[in-house]
Design an enzyme around this catalytic site. Structure first.
Site, PDB file in Angstrom:
ATOM      1  N   TYR A   1      36.012  24.164  -6.053  1.00 26.78           N
ATOM      2  CA  TYR A   1      35.628  23.247  -6.662  1.00 26.78           C
ATOM      3  C   TYR A   1      36.482  23.445  -8.376  1.00 26.78           C
ATOM      4  O   TYR A   1      36.215  24.683  -8.644  1.00 26.78           O
ATOM      5  CB  TYR A   1      34.179  22.483  -6.989  1.00 26.78           C
ATOM      6  CG  TYR A   1      34.483  21.691  -7.175  1.00 26.78           C
ATOM      7  CD1 TYR A   1      34.753  20.176  -7.175  1.00 26.78           C
ATOM      8  CD2 TYR A   1      33.340  21.024  -8.561  1.00 26.78           C
ATOM      9  CE1 TYR A   1      34.536  19.095  -7.919  1.00 26.78           C
ATOM     10  CE2 TYR A   1      32.672  20.128  -8.875  1.00 26.78           C
ATOM     11  CZ  TYR A   1      33.607  19.140  -8.477  1.00 26.78           C
ATOM     12  OH  TYR A   1      33.117  18.036  -9.440  1.00 26.78           O
TER      13      TYR A   1
ATOM     14  N   ARG B   1       0.745  -1.365  -0.155  1.00 26.10           N
ATOM     15  CA  ARG B   1      -0.319   0.689  -0.085  1.00 26.10           C
ATOM     16  C   ARG B   1       0.687   1.057   0.113  1.00 26.10           C
ATOM     17  O   ARG B   1       0.607   2.241  -0.466  1.00 26.10           O
ATOM     18  CB  ARG B   1      -1.087   0.447   1.246  1.00 26.10           C
ATOM     19  CG  ARG B   1      -2.174  -0.541   0.720  1.00 26.10           C
ATOM     20  CD  ARG B   1      -3.082  -0.942   2.097  1.00 26.10           C
ATOM     21  NE  ARG B   1      -2.267  -1.524   3.446  1.00 26.10           N
ATOM     22  CZ  ARG B   1      -3.106  -1.911   4.565  1.00 26.10           C
ATOM     23  NH1 ARG B   1      -3.711  -0.545   4.986  1.00 26.10           N
ATOM     24  NH2 ARG B   1      -2.914  -2.583   5.310  1.00 26.10           N
TER      25      ARG B   1
END
Ligand code: UD1
Ligand code: MG
Length: 451
Positions: free
Chosen positions: A369, A15
């Site tokens: 980065y 369910r």
């Protein structure tokens, strides 16, 4: 009394309409299974056994992540809750203590209730945890006579009269290990679901002259999650309780209903939590800190006297020392900020270590980065980073050093130096006015040609 816990988590949870095994759906940032394990841990069991089936590898990983000592047994085919408990039989063949069965989809059983079950076991052979349901729905019904429990009837198998019973089965059951496995060996699957129901143990116990009884608890504790709607209800219930607990412990919540907590959020007394705040997992906020409106925190530590937000984002590894200030539209990730340092506006501070009493100007970014790797930025004490400085990591800025606004810093700056890295300014006398006049004339000419 020594106790072993068996936690059932093999079901698919049809369910839920999900690929994820049901017990791994999260409440307040932790899988339901972990909530059940945490609840069970409160009675300090001799051992804990999790029954996994659907998505067993994932379930095992989540269980061991919470408690590496847990045993995980497999239920290859999900033939029912009785069959599930039977999978732990071998592991407990020598065990002469009690077993408490918990369901992985019933996450909120309290330590007091588990204690009450252990106490009830002193006088009854089989103890079932029941609750009076406002809406009994699909729960199993407990058929009683006075204090005695006669049987449990599953929703699908219940008669009209039985469906009218509001005393329901939570799923939690306790008996001496050897008794329980003996009862389970007698269960059949002759019912509406064709499953081996654990709940049949009650009738089997009673038929063999054993005593069965019910311990009752509040419905909120036994909420079973079988659908997304119930998952949302469980989340809401958790939040309500966790907020109330914080308030009880001396935390100020200006608008409790708008603060969202994780299962492990820690906030010290006298902290002030403003409106609309999300606490992801692994957050510690010390006493007397303030988290201002619309902030999002996860995996971070905020020390005493620090003020965060409004509109701040603290990501994993953000460590703020005492009296740090993090202002609006600032993101901090994997960075340590020393006592009294300030990042007040529009900045990204990632993979950095910043000393004490340093001021980071508006719009500063640690360029951590390079597209492949992450690099670190070090900034000393009492430094002043000018607005809109790009700190291209790896780079170090010394104590008492400064950077000029708009600088792109690619080289280390020694202690006490001022680094400037921007095109020098040149002023052209009167050129602005001349330019505007020229443009106005151009526009007038164009307008004339059009008309
Ligand atoms: C069960 C009870 C019901 C009770 C309700 C409370 C039975 C037969 N019924 O119904 O009386 O009111 O819980 O929430 O016990 N599981 C397995 N292996 C299986 C089947 C289930 O490990 O073969 C696990 C599931 O992962 C889940 C738990 O057992 O954690 C309960 O299973 P579920 O299918 O949700 O039972 P309910 O229909 O809710
Ligand atoms: Mg269920």
């Amino acid at each position: 009394m020594s106790t072993a816990l068996i936690i059932l988590g093999a079901g698919k949870g049809t369910r839920m309409q999900s690929d994820l095994p049901k017990v791994l759906h999260k409440i307040a940032g932790a899988p339901m299974l972990v909530h059940a394990m945490k609840a069970g841990q409160s009675i300090d069991p001799d051992r804990m056994i999790v029954v996994a089936g659907h998505g067993a590898e994932l379930v095992e990983a989540a269980a061991k992540d919470y408690n590496p000592e847990v045993d995980v047994v497999q239920q290859a085919e999900q033939l029912g809750t009785g069959h599930a408990v039977e999978q732990a039989k071998e592991l407990l063949s020598e065990y002469d203590g009690d077993v408490i069965v918990l369901y992985g989809d019933t996450p909120f059983i309290s330590p007091e209730t588990l204690q009450a079950i252990a106490t009830a076991r002193e006088t009854a052979d089989l103890v079932v945890l029941g609750f009076d349901a406002a809406d009994p729905g699909r729960y199993g019904r407990l058929v009683t006579e006075g204090d005695a429990l006669l049987k449990i009837v599953e929703f699908k198998d219940a008669s009209e009269a039985e469906l009218a019973i509001t005393l329901c089965n939570s799923g939690v059951m306790s008996a001496k290990a050897s008794d329980l496995f003996e009862m389970i060996s007698k269960i059949d699957n002759n019912n509406a679901s064709g499953e081996y129901y654990l709940t049949d143990c009650v009738e089997i116990a009673v038929a063999s002259g054993k005593s069965a009884t019910v311990v009752r608890c509040d419905e909120a504790e036994t909420l079973g999650v079988n659908s997304r709607a119930q998952l949302a209800d469980a989340e809401a219930l958790f939040q309500k309780r966790a907020r109330a607990e914080l308030i009880e412990n001396g935390v100020t919540l200006l608008a409790p209903d708008t603060v969202f907590l994780s299962y492990d959020t820690y906030i010290g007394c006298d902290a002030v939590i403003e409106q609309n705040i999300v606490f992801g997992t692994d957050v510690t906020v010390e006493s007397g800190a303030t988290i201002r409106a619309f902030s999002h925190l996860e995996g971070c530590h905020v020390s005493r006297g620090a003020i965060v937000g409004p509109y701040a984002r603290l990501r994993p590894g953000a460590e703020l020392a005492e009296d740090v200030r993090i202002g609006n539209f600032v993101e901090v990730k994997n960075a340590i900020l020393g006592e009294g340092s300030k990042v007040n506006h529009l900045s990204y501070i990632g993979d950095a270590e910043i000393g004490q009493k340093t001021n980071i100007g508006a719009g500063t970014i640690t360029c951590n980065y390079d597209g492949v790797m992450k690099h670190k930025t070090h900034i000393g004490d009492n430094a002043f980073i000018g607005s809109n400085t790009m700190l291209v990591a790896p780079v170090s800025i010394g104590n008492d050093a400064m950077t000029g606004s708009g600088s792109v810093i690619t080289k280390d700056v020694p202690d006490g130096d001022l680094a400037l890295s921007r095109a020098p300014q040149e002023n052209k006398t009167g050129l602005a006015r001349k330019l505007v006049d020229l443009l106005k004339k151009k526009k007038a000419k164009r307008d004339q040609e059009k008309s």
